[in-house]
Design a protein around this motif. Structure first.
Motif, PDB file in Angstrom:
ATOM      1  N   THR A   1      -8.768  -1.821  14.541  1.00 55.19           N
ATOM      2  CA  THR A   1      -8.282  -0.515  14.112  1.00 55.19           C
ATOM      3  C   THR A   1      -6.932  -0.172  14.718  1.00 55.19           C
ATOM      4  OG1 THR A   1     -10.565   0.250  13.865  1.00 55.19           O
ATOM      5  CG2 THR A   1      -8.867   1.935  13.891  1.00 55.19           C
ATOM      6  N   GLU A   2      -6.753  -0.420  16.014  1.00 55.72           N
ATOM      7  CA  GLU A   2      -5.484  -0.096  16.671  1.00 55.72           C
ATOM      8  C   GLU A   2      -4.319  -0.768  15.968  1.00 55.72           C
ATOM      9  OE1 GLU A   2      -4.673   1.789  19.247  1.00 55.72           O
ATOM     10  OE2 GLU A   2      -6.486   2.154  20.440  1.00 55.72           O
ATOM     11  N   ALA A   3      -4.463  -2.061  15.692  1.00 61.58           N
ATOM     12  CA  ALA A   3      -3.366  -2.812  15.085  1.00 61.58           C
ATOM     13  C   ALA A   3      -3.098  -2.356  13.660  1.00 61.58           C
ATOM     14  CB  ALA A   3      -3.687  -4.308  15.118  1.00 61.58           C
ATOM     15  N   ILE A   4      -4.162  -2.137  12.879  1.00 65.07           N
ATOM     16  CA  ILE A   4      -3.950  -1.742  11.475  1.00 65.07           C
ATOM     17  C   ILE A   4      -3.390  -0.325  11.394  1.00 65.07           C
ATOM     18  CG2 ILE A   4      -6.162  -0.679  10.821  1.00 65.07           C
ATOM     19  CD1 ILE A   4      -4.279  -3.368   8.835  1.00 65.07           C
ATOM     20  N   ALA A   5      -3.731   0.528  12.359  1.00 64.71           N
ATOM     21  CA  ALA A   5      -3.200   1.894  12.371  1.00 64.71           C
ATOM     22  C   ALA A   5      -1.681   1.883  12.526  1.00 64.71           C
ATOM     23  CB  ALA A   5      -3.838   2.701  13.494  1.00 64.71           C
ATOM     24  N   VAL A   6      -1.175   1.022  13.401  1.00 67.25           N
ATOM     25  CA  VAL A   6       0.281   0.901  13.591  1.00 67.25           C
ATOM     26  C   VAL A   6       0.945   0.430  12.300  1.00 67.25           C
ATOM     27  CG1 VAL A   6       2.087  -0.335  14.834  1.00 67.25           C
ATOM     28  CG2 VAL A   6       0.084   0.517  16.069  1.00 67.25           C
TER      29      VAL A   6
ATOM     30  N   MET B   1       0.815  -1.217   0.000  1.00 70.73           N
ATOM     31  CA  MET B   1       0.000   0.000   0.000  1.00 70.73           C
ATOM     32  C   MET B   1       0.849   1.268   0.000  1.00 70.73           C
ATOM     33  SD  MET B   1      -3.125  -1.142   0.016  1.00 70.73           S
ATOM     34  CE  MET B   1      -2.700  -2.669  -0.838  1.00 70.73           C
ATOM     35  N   ALA B   2       2.164   1.131  -0.022  1.00 69.86           N
ATOM     36  CA  ALA B   2       3.055   2.282   0.152  1.00 69.86           C
ATOM     37  C   ALA B   2       2.874   3.375  -0.898  1.00 69.86           C
ATOM     38  CB  ALA B   2       4.509   1.812   0.161  1.00 69.86           C
ATOM     39  N   ASP B   3       2.442   3.014  -2.119  1.00 68.69           N
ATOM     40  CA  ASP B   3       2.334   4.015  -3.192  1.00 68.69           C
ATOM     41  C   ASP B   3       0.929   4.582  -3.352  1.00 68.69           C
ATOM     42  OD1 ASP B   3       1.033   1.786  -4.183  1.00 68.69           O
ATOM     43  OD2 ASP B   3       1.849   1.990  -6.215  1.00 68.69           O
ATOM     44  N   ARG B   4       0.013   4.264  -2.425  1.00 71.38           N
ATOM     45  CA  ARG B   4      -1.376   4.698  -2.586  1.00 71.38           C
ATOM     46  C   ARG B   4      -1.559   6.188  -2.256  1.00 71.38           C
ATOM     47  NH1 ARG B   4      -3.504   1.514  -5.977  1.00 71.38           N
ATOM     48  NH2 ARG B   4      -1.307   1.704  -6.553  1.00 71.38           N
ATOM     49  N   ASP B   5      -2.364   6.868  -3.059  1.00 72.36           N
ATOM     50  CA  ASP B   5      -2.735   8.262  -2.778  1.00 72.36           C
ATOM     51  C   ASP B   5      -3.734   8.333  -1.629  1.00 72.36           C
ATOM     52  OD1 ASP B   5      -1.324   9.191  -5.138  1.00 72.36           O
ATOM     53  OD2 ASP B   5      -3.009   8.394  -6.308  1.00 72.36           O
ATOM     54  N   CYS B   6      -4.559   7.318  -1.538  1.00 73.68           N
ATOM     55  CA  CYS B   6      -5.658   7.291  -0.583  1.00 73.68           C
ATOM     56  C   CYS B   6      -5.871   5.856  -0.138  1.00 73.68           C
ATOM     57  CB  CYS B   6      -6.926   7.844  -1.256  1.00 73.68           C
ATOM     58  SG  CYS B   6      -8.469   7.555  -0.372  1.00 73.68           S
ATOM     59  N   VAL B   7      -6.039   5.640   1.152  1.00 74.80           N
ATOM     60  CA  VAL B   7      -6.397   4.305   1.630  1.00 74.80           C
ATOM     61  C   VAL B   7      -7.719   4.395   2.386  1.00 74.80           C
ATOM     62  CG1 VAL B   7      -4.029   3.437   1.725  1.00 74.80           C
ATOM     63  CG2 VAL B   7      -5.031   4.462   3.761  1.00 74.80           C
ATOM     64  N   ILE B   8      -8.589   3.437   2.109  1.00 75.54           N
ATOM     65  CA  ILE B   8      -9.902   3.380   2.745  1.00 75.54           C
ATOM     66  C   ILE B   8      -9.897   2.203   3.705  1.00 75.54           C
ATOM     67  CG2 ILE B   8     -12.378   3.078   2.369  1.00 75.54           C
ATOM     68  CD1 ILE B   8     -12.014   4.347  -0.392  1.00 75.54           C
ATOM     69  N   VAL B   9     -10.067   2.506   4.981  1.00 80.32           N
ATOM     70  CA  VAL B   9      -9.988   1.485   6.033  1.00 80.32           C
ATOM     71  C   VAL B   9     -11.375   0.920   6.276  1.00 80.32           C
ATOM     72  CG1 VAL B   9      -9.323   1.004   8.421  1.00 80.32           C
ATOM     73  CG2 VAL B   9      -8.021   2.678   7.074  1.00 80.32           C
ATOM     74  N   THR B  10     -11.514  -0.395   6.091  1.00 75.97           N
ATOM     75  CA  THR B  10     -12.809  -1.048   6.288  1.00 75.97           C
ATOM     76  C   THR B  10     -12.697  -2.249   7.230  1.00 75.97           C
ATOM     77  OG1 THR B  10     -12.508  -2.403   4.292  1.00 75.97           O
ATOM     78  CG2 THR B  10     -13.675  -0.318   4.028  1.00 75.97           C
ATOM     79  N   VAL B  11     -11.618  -2.318   8.005  1.00 76.16           N
ATOM     80  CA  VAL B  11     -11.481  -3.424   8.958  1.00 76.16           C
ATOM     81  C   VAL B  11     -12.501  -3.265  10.074  1.00 76.16           C
ATOM     82  CG1 VAL B  11      -9.014  -3.681   8.466  1.00 76.16           C
ATOM     83  CG2 VAL B  11      -9.743  -2.244  10.389  1.00 76.16           C
TER      84      VAL B  11
ATOM     85  N   LEU C   1       2.896   3.892   5.080  1.00 76.79           N
ATOM     86  CA  LEU C   1       2.502   5.047   4.272  1.00 76.79           C
ATOM     87  C   LEU C   1       3.372   6.262   4.566  1.00 76.79           C
ATOM     88  CD1 LEU C   1      -1.378   4.861   4.731  1.00 76.79           C
ATOM     89  CD2 LEU C   1      -0.022   3.847   2.891  1.00 76.79           C
ATOM     90  N   ASP C   2       3.448   7.163   3.588  1.00 81.26           N
ATOM     91  CA  ASP C   2       4.074   8.446   3.889  1.00 81.26           C
ATOM     92  C   ASP C   2       2.980   9.479   4.177  1.00 81.26           C
ATOM     93  OD1 ASP C   2       3.132   9.658   1.483  1.00 81.26           O
ATOM     94  OD2 ASP C   2       4.885   8.961   0.375  1.00 81.26           O
ATOM     95  N   ALA C   3       3.398  10.664   4.543  1.00 80.97           N
ATOM     96  CA  ALA C   3       2.452  11.678   5.031  1.00 80.97           C
ATOM     97  C   ALA C   3       1.544  12.222   3.942  1.00 80.97           C
ATOM     98  CB  ALA C   3       3.211  12.821   5.695  1.00 80.97           C
ATOM     99  N   ARG C   4       1.817  11.923   2.675  1.00 81.91           N
ATOM    100  CA  ARG C   4       0.978  12.437   1.589  1.00 81.91           C
ATOM    101  C   ARG C   4      -0.316  11.658   1.424  1.00 81.91           C
ATOM    102  NH1 ARG C   4       5.346  12.127  -3.074  1.00 81.91           N
ATOM    103  NH2 ARG C   4       5.680  10.184  -1.914  1.00 81.91           N
ATOM    104  N   ALA C   5      -0.365  10.431   1.919  1.00 81.40           N
ATOM    105  CA  ALA C   5      -1.551   9.586   1.732  1.00 81.40           C
ATOM    106  C   ALA C   5      -2.701  10.057   2.617  1.00 81.40           C
ATOM    107  CB  ALA C   5      -1.219   8.133   2.047  1.00 81.40           C
ATOM    108  N   THR C   6      -3.886  10.087   2.036  1.00 81.47           N
ATOM    109  CA  THR C   6      -5.100  10.398   2.790  1.00 81.47           C
ATOM    110  C   THR C   6      -5.712   9.085   3.284  1.00 81.47           C
ATOM    111  OG1 THR C   6      -5.553  12.387   1.506  1.00 81.47           O
ATOM    112  CG2 THR C   6      -7.413  11.400   2.677  1.00 81.47           C
ATOM    113  N   ILE C   7      -6.103   9.062   4.548  1.00 83.00           N
ATOM    114  CA  ILE C   7      -6.724   7.870   5.132  1.00 83.00           C
ATOM    115  C   ILE C   7      -8.194   8.170   5.379  1.00 83.00           C
ATOM    116  CG2 ILE C   7      -6.784   6.334   7.125  1.00 83.00           C
ATOM    117  CD1 ILE C   7      -3.587   8.119   6.353  1.00 83.00           C
ATOM    118  N   ILE C   8      -9.056   7.273   4.946  1.00 85.44           N
ATOM    119  CA  ILE C   8     -10.502   7.419   5.145  1.00 85.44           C
ATOM    120  C   ILE C   8     -11.020   6.207   5.911  1.00 85.44           C
ATOM    121  CG2 ILE C   8     -12.756   7.577   4.010  1.00 85.44           C
ATOM    122  CD1 ILE C   8     -11.291   8.877   1.620  1.00 85.44           C
ATOM    123  N   SER C   9     -11.717   6.451   6.997  1.00 82.43           N
ATOM    124  CA  SER C   9     -12.330   5.368   7.766  1.00 82.43           C
ATOM    125  C   SER C   9     -13.769   5.176   7.305  1.00 82.43           C
ATOM    126  CB  SER C   9     -12.310   5.700   9.260  1.00 82.43           C
ATOM    127  OG  SER C   9     -13.135   4.791   9.980  1.00 82.43           O
ATOM    128  N   LEU C  10     -14.052   3.996   6.745  1.00 85.23           N
ATOM    129  CA  LEU C  10     -15.438   3.618   6.401  1.00 85.23           C
ATOM    130  C   LEU C  10     -15.827   2.460   7.312  1.00 85.23           C
ATOM    131  CD1 LEU C  10     -16.064   3.594   2.524  1.00 85.23           C
ATOM    132  CD2 LEU C  10     -16.917   5.186   4.237  1.00 85.23           C
TER     133      LEU C  10
END
Length: 335
Positions: free
Chosen positions: A86-91, A71-81, A97-106
């Motif tokens: 959530t705690e584990a996947i956030a770590v 997922m390192a090259d993604r512009d946007c990641v959508i979290v559906t876990v 990811l780098d700081a340019r990626a937008t994270i969306i929680s669905l």
């Protein structure tokens, strides 16, 4: 250049949303379990809905990974876990990811965005929610059996995502007050445990007054806590949120006449909590009924019906009953 999207947690919601974005031309990478990787490699990915959508993506066109490094090259990641993960996947995401990626929680519940933001303070983290039900029926098939929108915090990327969703006719909206949206959605999601404990389809369950009265009792406690917290509610159904308990308690013949849009549900549709129990997984009851209980306690209120239903779901997780009749369930929560 197509938006590069990562789906983090390719289950029912993740696979459906990812496929819908692919229909619009997004470059989508899925992250999920080996079981799902094998299923999609054999059957491809098919999404359908109760309006008539039926779209198949061949396995050869899917990018499916089990290593988060992909997922390192993604512009946007959508979290559906599931909320419990959530705690584990956030770590893991923070390291990938780098700081340019937008994270969306669905995700269900109201606290997942804060968990993700704590792990990735330099990233843009947006709350979102999905108001329709998706049933995973095997062989790579995912069916949206109820009406509802995908709603994401208003931001520049939200408008871009809206364009990608149009090809599948997935209802989509941006909203500036996602706290209000999330609590309004949680109010509706209180039907998840009722459906899971009934063992029947959503349409059948909501057509029976006893089950609706169980849901109404949960919602009354939630509405009292929401009011005490001064959280505004939004109209996500044809019925204003504050009216829901009264409408749900109507006799069946009146309810079917006045609340017909609430019964515009595919007979196959089930709640995600029913699906979790069916697959032997921990449910999100702590992020639904548990949130109501905690909000109520913060404002000096009790939520005994939500406590009772949470306990019944926890018993079901351990192999307890999942086939309560409406009158049985109503009698239990009234004691």
């Amino acid at each position: 250049m197509a938006l590069r999207v990562g789906i983090i947690g390719a289950g029912s919601i993740g696979c459906y949303v990812g496929a819908a974005l692919m229909m619009g031309g997004a470059e989508v990478s899925f992250l999920g379990r080996e079981r799902m990787a094998a299923e999609l490699a054999e059957h491809g990915l098919r999404i359908s809905d109760f309006r008539g959508l039926n779209h198949h993506i061949p396995a050869t066109q899917l990018r499916f990974y089990t290593d988060i490094a992909a997922m390192a090259d993604r512009d946007c990641v959508i979290v559906t876990v599931k909320s419990g993960d959530t705690e584990a996947i956030a770590v893991d995401l923070a390291s990938a990811l780098d700081a340019r990626a937008t994270i969306i929680s669905l995700q269900n519940g109201v606290g997942n965005t804060a968990v993700l933001k704590r792990a990735m303070p330099s990233n843009t983290v947006l709350p979102g929610m999905i108001a329709f039900n998706v049933l995973q029926s095997g062989k790579g098939c995912f069916h949206a059996g109820t009406d509802g929108e995908v709603i994401i915090q208003d931001a520049p990327i939200t408008e871009e995502l809206a364009g990608y969703f149009r090809a599948s006719a997935t209802p989509f909206a941006a909203n500036a007050d996602m706290r209000s949206v999330q609590w309004s959605k949680l109010l509706l999601n209180l039907n998840n445990p009722i459906n899971a404990l009934s063992g029947i389809g959503l349409k059948d369950e909501l057509s029976q007054r006893a089950y609706r009265c169980c849901l109404a009792a949960l919602q009354r406690e939630a509405l009292a806590a929401i009011k005490a917290a001064n959280i505004p509610l939004q109209k996500l159904t044809a019925v204003p949120a504050e009216w829901l308990p009264a409408v749900l308690g109507l006799p069946d013949f009146v309810f079917k006449r006045l609340a017909q849009p609430m019964l515009a549900i595919d007979p196959l549709a089930r709640s995600s909590m029913w699906e979790d129990l069916e697959r032997g997984r921990k449910t999100e009851v702590e992020w639904l009924n548990g949130e109501v209980i905690r909000l109520a306690a913060e404002h000096g209120l009790a939520a005994p019906v939500n406590e009772q239903v949470r306990a019944l779901v926890q018993l079901a997780e351990e192999g307890g009953r999942r086939d309560y009749r409406g009158d049985e369930l109503l009698a239990i929560i009234r004691t």
